[in-house]
Design a protein around this motif. Structure first.
Motif, PDB file in Angstrom:
ATOM      1  N   ARG A 133      20.785   7.464   6.879  1.00  0.00           N
ATOM      2  CA  ARG A 133      20.234   6.364   6.068  1.00  0.00           C
ATOM      3  C   ARG A 133      19.602   6.931   4.797  1.00  0.00           C
ATOM      4  O   ARG A 133      18.851   7.901   4.850  1.00  0.00           O
ATOM      5  CB  ARG A 133      19.201   5.584   6.869  1.00  0.00           C
ATOM      6  CG  ARG A 133      18.540   4.431   6.128  1.00  0.00           C
ATOM      7  CD  ARG A 133      17.845   3.494   7.091  1.00  0.00           C
ATOM      8  NE  ARG A 133      18.810   2.701   7.863  1.00  0.00           N
ATOM      9  CZ  ARG A 133      18.481   1.924   8.898  1.00  0.00           C
ATOM     10  NH1 ARG A 133      17.213   1.856   9.303  1.00  0.00           N
ATOM     11  NH2 ARG A 133      19.412   1.230   9.527  1.00  0.00           N
ATOM     12  N   GLY A 134      19.950   6.315   3.677  1.00  0.00           N
ATOM     13  CA  GLY A 134      19.330   6.718   2.418  1.00  0.00           C
ATOM     14  C   GLY A 134      20.238   7.499   1.490  1.00  0.00           C
ATOM     15  O   GLY A 134      19.833   7.839   0.375  1.00  0.00           O
ATOM     16  N   TYR A 135      21.461   7.774   1.926  1.00  0.00           N
ATOM     17  CA  TYR A 135      22.381   8.498   1.049  1.00  0.00           C
ATOM     18  C   TYR A 135      23.171   7.490   0.221  1.00  0.00           C
ATOM     19  O   TYR A 135      23.842   6.604   0.758  1.00  0.00           O
ATOM     20  CB  TYR A 135      23.343   9.363   1.868  1.00  0.00           C
ATOM     21  CG  TYR A 135      24.370  10.096   1.019  1.00  0.00           C
ATOM     22  CD1 TYR A 135      23.981  11.155   0.214  1.00  0.00           C
ATOM     23  CD2 TYR A 135      25.704   9.706   1.014  1.00  0.00           C
ATOM     24  CE1 TYR A 135      24.906  11.826  -0.579  1.00  0.00           C
ATOM     25  CE2 TYR A 135      26.643  10.370   0.233  1.00  0.00           C
ATOM     26  CZ  TYR A 135      26.236  11.429  -0.563  1.00  0.00           C
ATOM     27  OH  TYR A 135      27.152  12.082  -1.352  1.00  0.00           O
TER      28      TYR A 135
ATOM     29  N   LYS B 115      19.367   9.869  -3.923  1.00  0.00           N
ATOM     30  CA  LYS B 115      17.988   9.661  -3.492  1.00  0.00           C
ATOM     31  C   LYS B 115      17.387  10.995  -3.091  1.00  0.00           C
ATOM     32  O   LYS B 115      18.091  11.922  -2.720  1.00  0.00           O
ATOM     33  CB  LYS B 115      17.947   8.691  -2.306  1.00  0.00           C
ATOM     34  CG  LYS B 115      18.190   7.238  -2.692  1.00  0.00           C
ATOM     35  CD  LYS B 115      17.938   6.333  -1.502  1.00  0.00           C
ATOM     36  CE  LYS B 115      18.090   4.866  -1.892  1.00  0.00           C
ATOM     37  NZ  LYS B 115      17.844   3.958  -0.750  1.00  0.00           N
ATOM     38  N   ASP B 116      16.060  11.068  -3.194  1.00  0.00           N
ATOM     39  CA  ASP B 116      15.410  12.323  -2.825  1.00  0.00           C
ATOM     40  C   ASP B 116      14.995  12.340  -1.365  1.00  0.00           C
ATOM     41  O   ASP B 116      14.320  13.255  -0.911  1.00  0.00           O
ATOM     42  CB  ASP B 116      14.200  12.590  -3.724  1.00  0.00           C
ATOM     43  CG  ASP B 116      13.181  11.458  -3.693  1.00  0.00           C
ATOM     44  OD1 ASP B 116      13.352  10.540  -2.865  1.00  0.00           O
ATOM     45  OD2 ASP B 116      12.233  11.496  -4.490  1.00  0.00           O
ATOM     46  N   GLU B 117      15.397  11.314  -0.605  1.00  0.00           N
ATOM     47  CA  GLU B 117      15.086  11.301   0.820  1.00  0.00           C
ATOM     48  C   GLU B 117      16.252  10.693   1.590  1.00  0.00           C
ATOM     49  O   GLU B 117      16.708   9.593   1.289  1.00  0.00           O
ATOM     50  CB  GLU B 117      13.813  10.494   1.093  1.00  0.00           C
ATOM     51  CG  GLU B 117      13.445  10.450   2.575  1.00  0.00           C
ATOM     52  CD  GLU B 117      12.183   9.648   2.838  1.00  0.00           C
ATOM     53  OE1 GLU B 117      11.096  10.240   2.760  1.00  0.00           O
ATOM     54  OE2 GLU B 117      12.295   8.443   3.108  1.00  0.00           O
ATOM     55  N   ILE B 118      16.731  11.422   2.564  1.00  0.00           N
ATOM     56  CA  ILE B 118      17.804  10.945   3.437  1.00  0.00           C
ATOM     57  C   ILE B 118      17.345  11.121   4.872  1.00  0.00           C
ATOM     58  O   ILE B 118      16.837  12.179   5.246  1.00  0.00           O
ATOM     59  CB  ILE B 118      19.109  11.733   3.196  1.00  0.00           C
ATOM     60  CG1 ILE B 118      19.590  11.552   1.753  1.00  0.00           C
ATOM     61  CG2 ILE B 118      20.200  11.290   4.163  1.00  0.00           C
ATOM     62  CD1 ILE B 118      20.779  12.415   1.400  1.00  0.00           C
ATOM     63  N   LYS B 119      17.516  10.096   5.675  1.00  0.00           N
ATOM     64  CA  LYS B 119      17.114  10.160   7.080  1.00  0.00           C
ATOM     65  C   LYS B 119      18.327  10.449   7.963  1.00  0.00           C
ATOM     66  O   LYS B 119      19.395   9.865   7.773  1.00  0.00           O
ATOM     67  CB  LYS B 119      16.458   8.848   7.507  1.00  0.00           C
ATOM     68  CG  LYS B 119      15.131   8.579   6.812  1.00  0.00           C
ATOM     69  CD  LYS B 119      14.512   7.279   7.306  1.00  0.00           C
ATOM     70  CE  LYS B 119      13.173   7.021   6.611  1.00  0.00           C
ATOM     71  NZ  LYS B 119      12.556   5.750   7.075  1.00  0.00           N
TER      72      LYS B 119
END
Length: 470
Positions: free
Chosen positions: A239-241, A4-8
């Motif tokens: 979150r998001g990986y 993903k291009d966004e990880i929190k």
């Protein structure tokens, strides 16, 4: 898998101070609720090692530790280097704790780099004094970080019905770079490494060697939020990986095997190199001052050599460049000149010999004399056993001399062992006012090398190994 291009990266706030017996799983769930962050499938929880150790009772009071002789020896050897680098004192009690948590010491300089009982290579066996209440209290790494991660993952899954991963992290330093970064020491639910060999890059080239240390990357990212001082955020939600869930994982899969680890010599290789690389070195020496403390450190190692009856018959003296040394060598050369004249040697031969000997012993930055102290040799009523006991003493000091040469090699010093004192014992004893029981046996010239030394020819094993005729 796809990225993903966004990880929190979300730090969970208001985590209470952890004490022995606290349930980390319950603390995580309550923290998620307070922060309005219910768990989702695919979440990763990164937990600081410190709170795992504290909750499981993996702490130790340094004030209650009695250091061993080995710990005291290490303390003596690293203290000067620690002061030189402006680092805090590493007390013998802490060193003993490090030894207790280590499989082996990899490097012992101004810091102690060890292989922990888990197989991690890190400073001080991962023992930490930060964020721990109580004078002299330190945290130790969890005994089995994978098991701790697994217990927390299963508990959270049972309570939330979500498939997640757990990473237990600590901050480790790195070779060749300054600064500690978050490093995974325990995992559950996620593979430590991501093998992308066989995949294509942007230009269609097939990747052949690329293996990503994904849990270390995640731990390092979480460390940015956790901090190292008073941030008070020991738990981070990632979150998001995208990752492939795997229940059967272990942090051991990310540890490089010793036999392919080019950055770490095992003890056998180190000893082999030390024994085979040592060379006898004469002139010229580099124009560099040799610190007398380094010489004393080498002699300190030499005193651990084996000896008959544990007699430790060796006695050393360090002669620096001064008039005492010059006068001694000149007196020895006078005797050498007389001996060579009696042997019928030519004037030219004698001149060159005297000049070479003088240069070797006067120009060397350090000259060490080794004596045999006959005081502790066993006394016998007959000449034969008395002579054998003397030979036994010579064998003993020779072992110390060998240790000394190897110590010089470890310190990157060049040295040569000379037997000249045997031929001028009385002159040396008188010039240096040695005790009557001291018998001069050897010189060692020591300094930093200015050139490489060729490997001398060595006899083959078959030439030195024989079978006795029975």
């Amino acid at each position: 898998m796809s990225f993903k291009d966004e990880i929190k990266i979300i730090g969970l706030k208001e985590i209470p101070l952890i004490k022995k017996g606290d349930n980390i799983s319950d603390i995580i769930i309550k923290a998620l609720d307070r922060n309005g962050l219910p768990l989702q499938d695919g979440d990763i929880i990164v937990i600081a090692q410190t709170i795992i150790s504290k909750s499981s009772g993996r702490t130790r009071n340094l004030n209650e530790i009695v250091p061993s002789e080995k710990a005291l020896e290490i303390y003596k050897s690293i203290m000067p280097k620690t002061k030189l680098h402006g680092l805090p004192e590493k007390k013998p009690q802490l060193i003993q704790a490090i030894l207790d948590e280590s499989e082996q010491i990899i490097k012992s300089q101004h810091v102690l780099i060890t292989e922990t009982n888990h197989g991690f290579i890190c400073a001080d066996a991962g023992i930490d004094k930060s964020n721990v209440e109580g004078e002299g209290i330190v945290t130790l790494l969890p005994k089995n970080p994978d098991n701790e991660a697994e217990k927390i993952r299963i508990t959270l899954k049972n309570k939330t019905k979500k498939e997640i991963a757990i990473i237990i992290s600590d901050s480790f330093g790195r070779p060749f770079r300054l600064g500690a970064i978050g490093t995974a020491i325990g995992v559950s639910g996620i593979n430590p490494i991501l093998d992308v060999r066989g995949k294509k890059d942007l230009f269609g080239y097939e990747l052949q060697t690329t293996i990503i240390g994904q849990v270390d990357s995640i731990a390092a990212a979480a460390q940015l939020v956790m901090g190292e001082s008073d941030e008070g955020i020991p738990i981070v939600l990632i979150r998001g990986y995208n990752f492939e869930f795997n229940e059967k994982t272990s942090i051991k899969s990310i540890l490089r095997k010793k036999e392919i680890d080019i950055f770490r010599d095992n003890e056998v290789n180190m000893i082999n190199k030390l024994l085979k690389n040592r060379r006898s070195y004469k002139l010229p020496f580099a124009p560099r001052i040799v610190d007398k403390k380094i010489i004393e450190e080498c002699i300190e190692l030499a005193r651990w050599a084996p000896s008959a009856h544990n007699g430790q018959f060796w006695r050393y003296a360090i002669l620096e460049r001064d008039k005492t040394r010059v006068n001694l060598i000149d007196k020895m050369n006078e005797k050498l000149r007389n001996d060579l004249q009696k042997d019928g040697k030519s004037k030219e031969f004698i001149k060159l010999k005297i000049e070479r000997v003088r240069n070797n012993f006067v120009k060397a930055p350090i000259l060490i004399i080794l004596c045999l102290d006959s005081l502790d040799l066993e006394k016998y009523p007959d000449p034969e056993r008395t002579q054998n006991e003397f030979i036994l003493g010579i064998q003993s000091i020779s072992s110390s001399a060998t240790y000394l040469l190897l110590a010089f090699e470890m310190k990157k010093l060049a040295a040569c062992w000379y037997c000249a004192p045997i031929f001028a014992k009385d002159i040396i004893k008188e010039s240096l006012q040695l005790p009557d029981t001291y018998i001069p046996m050897a010189f060692f010239t020591v300094g930093y090398p200015l050139k490489a030394v060729k490997t001398p020819n060595r006899k083959e094993l078959k030439d030195i190994l024989f079978e006795p005729i029975i």
